[in-house]
Design a protein around this motif. Structure first.
Motif: not given
Length: 156
Positions: A45, A63, A84, A86-91
């Motif tokens: 990921c 999350r 997330d 759904d978006t496969m992103r870290w924020g």
């Protein structure tokens, strides 16, 4: 897994087991892998923004939250990230008020709590609570004794 690691965090979300960060014997990791029990396979990921080992980890509002730990220089962290699926992103998430290595993250009565840990000098007895509406942490209270870390579990 594709990467050997110790001192990693794990979370279960949407039918996958995520293994996050940790240490490979040389350095702290930012890498993330997830296991699909249905397929019996591991997949890579997106990595966190910061390498971290001994971090707190929990699922909150769909999350994965990773908080504190130690970075590749061995420094205690107050930074927090969320993943997330759904978006496969870290924020980014607002920093905690205290550095917390070995912090316990737990969800209680709908609130995300950062419990105890070590700031690099002393074991902490403070608890911080996160507000996702305002993206802020505030002091929530203190335990009677200092909590050097490890893990806390909330049973409902």
């Amino acid at each position: 897994m594709t990467t050997r690691r110790t001192r990693a965090a794990a979370a279960v979300l949407d039918g996958y087991i995520y293994v996050i960060g940790g240490h490979d014997g040389v350095m702290a990791l930012s890498s993330v892998e997830r296991y699909s029990p249905l397929e019996g396979t591991w997949s890579v990921c997106p990595s966190m923004k910061s390498p971290r080992e001994n971090a707190g980890c929990t699922v909150y509002l769909g999350r994965i939250y990773m908080a504190g730990g130690k970075d590749e220089l061995g420094l205690q962290l107050c930074t927090v990230e969320k993943f997330d699926p759904d978006t496969m992103r870290w924020g980014p998430v607002k920093r905690m008020k205290c550095k917390r290595n070995h912090v316990s993250l737990a969800v209680f009565n709908g609130a995300l709590l950062a419990i105890g840990g070590c700031d690099g000098v002393t074991n902490l007895k403070t608890i911080e609570v996160y507000s996702h509406e305002t993206n802020t942490w505030r002091h929530f209270g203190s335990m009677k004794a200092r909590h050097p870390g490890g893990r806390a579990v909330v049973l409902n």
